[in-house]
Enzyme design. Structure first.
Site, PDB file in Angstrom:
ATOM      1  N   LYS A  81      -4.086  -0.399  -3.981  1.00 22.87           N
ATOM      2  CA  LYS A  81      -4.440  -0.268  -2.563  1.00 22.87           C
ATOM      3  C   LYS A  81      -5.948  -0.432  -2.384  1.00 22.87           C
ATOM      4  O   LYS A  81      -6.733   0.059  -3.204  1.00 22.87           O
ATOM      5  CB  LYS A  81      -3.986   1.113  -2.078  1.00 22.87           C
ATOM      6  CG  LYS A  81      -4.215   1.407  -0.614  1.00 22.87           C
ATOM      7  CD  LYS A  81      -3.719   2.815  -0.315  1.00 22.87           C
ATOM      8  CE  LYS A  81      -3.917   3.187   1.143  1.00 22.87           C
ATOM      9  NZ  LYS A  81      -3.408   4.557   1.403  1.00 22.87           N
ATOM     10  N   SER A 156      -0.151   4.635   4.870  1.00 21.25           N
ATOM     11  CA  SER A 156      -1.214   3.670   4.755  1.00 21.25           C
ATOM     12  C   SER A 156      -1.087   2.741   3.545  1.00 21.25           C
ATOM     13  O   SER A 156      -1.871   1.797   3.414  1.00 21.25           O
ATOM     14  CB  SER A 156      -2.562   4.401   4.693  1.00 21.25           C
ATOM     15  OG  SER A 156      -2.621   5.292   3.596  1.00 21.25           O
ATOM     16  N   SER A 180       1.707   8.471   3.145  1.00 18.35           N
ATOM     17  CA  SER A 180       1.291   7.102   2.865  1.00 18.35           C
ATOM     18  C   SER A 180       1.801   6.465   1.593  1.00 18.35           C
ATOM     19  O   SER A 180       1.647   5.266   1.404  1.00 18.35           O
ATOM     20  CB  SER A 180      -0.233   7.020   2.872  1.00 18.35           C
ATOM     21  OG  SER A 180      -0.751   7.436   4.104  1.00 18.35           O
TER      22      SER A 180
END
Length: 469
Positions: A81, A156, A180
């Site tokens: 990420k 996220s 997330s």
């Protein structure tokens, strides 16, 4: 191999093939680079391909030929990420403010994956500053769900979930403040683990606050990959003061003929309204665990009914996250995305409300401590609905519109309390979208949550399903 392309093999299988010299790290890397080139334009999960990916694969192949000692993930690609620092590869945090930012040092989690022989393949999309339940921003745009491009892959860690689900990556790292890792995993049909708070160091991940709720963890297509990655990632690093427990300590309880694992399952009340298809998936998972030898029964958890975990979280994190975001965006207001503007425009929590929210969090921890005196695990929804359309301010559950923030209602209690929680697919909606269920165990009992997930995976009719792209 024709029936099971390299890009849909899990990391454990790839590692075994590489060790046996049945496939080379270069072939594996090229398969994923080709897949990214072919598929990523439609889903926008990958935002940066690591310039050293193929060089790393060649070096891994040379090490095999030289007879060197190999790590457990030798030659296996992984993705990260874009809020997690990667040495020499841009980490832009989903914001034009950090365009072109290249860290000099890997985050602890990235360094540990590399030490196991894994090769950084690419960085994945996210909302600006990891602050949304959708992965969209002004720098790298919006990610789409590979099961339906009109739906979100979540946030996220939505770029990470979409990449793994679509076969662009076998294994990756996400982070989880309220939803997330587990939410995106559920929306795209993969598996994701949020370990006990502090088990995996957050060193090299921004923003630092509110670090007492933030977690970093693995995302994958198999439970055995989660277990392997967790075993590599967990443990103190001497830099994150909240990461103090040694990996060797585990509070899990193994099943035995004398005392099977005791699992309570819960849909409502406590998490707000839940879609009937999601509820049916939780019931199916409960039945599967019972058939696997667990002692399974419906439960209620009074603490979840007494205190609203989502409400407490929203009051607490605003005060803790706003200063970092305000400092980062000062003078760059034109480059801010909608959610950062929303955060900075939110009224400060009063001291009285902040203390009430702290006390609610403490009561929730007490309530779960009581629950886990008599149970080894909790089975519940991950999300109240399957993946929804992009850009919604409201979602509809059972015909009733509610705030889109309600999407976090079944995940945030385990951030507020720091309990380990895992998302795994155990259903499909009438629209063909994945439905996940959530397993939760007592603090430091990662072995139990992984064991139960493996039981579900073994009976799941959904484990080998992939999106048609």
């Amino acid at each position: 191999m024709a029936e099971n392309p390299l890009h849909y093999l899990d990391a454990t299988s790839l590692s075994a093939l590489i060790r046996a010299r049945e496939v080379s790290p270069v072939e594996v890397m090229q398969a994923h680079l080709d897949r990214i080139e072919a598929i990523n334009p439609g889903i926008n999960a990958i935002v940066t391909v690591a310039t050293g990916a193929m060089d790393g694969a060649r070096a891994a192949e040379a090490a095999i030929l030289a007879g060197e000692t190999l790590g457990p993930l030798h030659g296996v690609p992984f993705t990260v990420k874009d809020s997690i620092d990667t040495e020499g590869v841009p980490t832009q945090r989903g914001s034009p403010i950090f365009r072109g930012r290249v860290p000099a040092v890997d985050a602890t989690s990235v360094a540990r994956m590399k030490s196991a022989g894994a090769i950084l393949l690419a960085k994945t999309n996210l909302p600006e500053f990891s602050y949304s339940t959708e992965s969209d921003n002004l720098l790298t745009g919006r990610s789409n769900n590979p099961w339906n491009l009109d739906r979100t892959p979540g946030g996220s860690s939505g770029g990470e979930s979409a990449a793994i689900a679509a076969g662009l990556s076998p294994l990756g790292l996400g982070s989880d403040l309220a939803i997330s890792i587990r939410g995106p995993a559920a929306q795209t049909g993969i598996v994701g683990l949020k370990a006990t708070h502090g088990r995996i160091p957050m060193t090299g991940i921004w923003p630092r606050s509110p670090r007492r709720y933030w977690h970093v963890g693995p995302m994958a297509r198999s439970v055995r990959d989660l277990a392997l990655a967790y075993s590599l990632l967990a443990g103190p690093d001497g830099a994150d003061g909240l990461a103090t427990s040694p990996l060797a300590f585990d509070a899990g309880t193994g099943a035995s003929p004398d005392r099977p694992l005791r699992v309570g399952w819960l849909v409502e009340p406590g998490f707000g309204p839940i879609d009937r298809e999601v509820a049916a998936s939780v019931q199916a998972a409960a039945d599967a665990l019972r058939d696997a030898g667990c002692e399974v029964a419906p439960v209620r958890i009074p603490a979840l009914e007494q205190d609203n975990a989502l409400e407490a979280f929203l009051r607490l994190h605003v005060m803790e996250m706003k200063p970092d975001v305000a400092a980062a965006t000062a003078g760059h207001e034109a480059d801010m995305f909608a959610m950062s503007k929303f955060l900075l425009g939110t009224a400060d929590t009063s001291m009285a409300d902040f203390l009430r929210a702290e006390q609610a969090s403490d009561r929730l921890r007490d309530g779960f401590a009581h629950y886990f005196q008599d149970h080894d695990a909790l089975l519940c929804p991950v999300l109240p609905i399957p993946a929804h359309a992009h850009g919604l301010s409201e979602i509809v559950i059972g015909g009733q519109p509610v705030s889109a923030l309600q999407i976090m209602a079944a995940t945030v209690p385990f951030n507020v309390t720091g309990l380990p929680a895992l998302s795994i697919r155990y259903g499909t909606s009438r629209e063909g979208l994945p439905i996940g269920v959530q397993l939760v165990t007592r603090w430091m009992a990662e072995s139990t949550v992984l064991h139960l997930a493996a039981l579900l995976e073994a009976t799941s009719p959904f484990r080998d399903l992939h999106p048609v792209l």
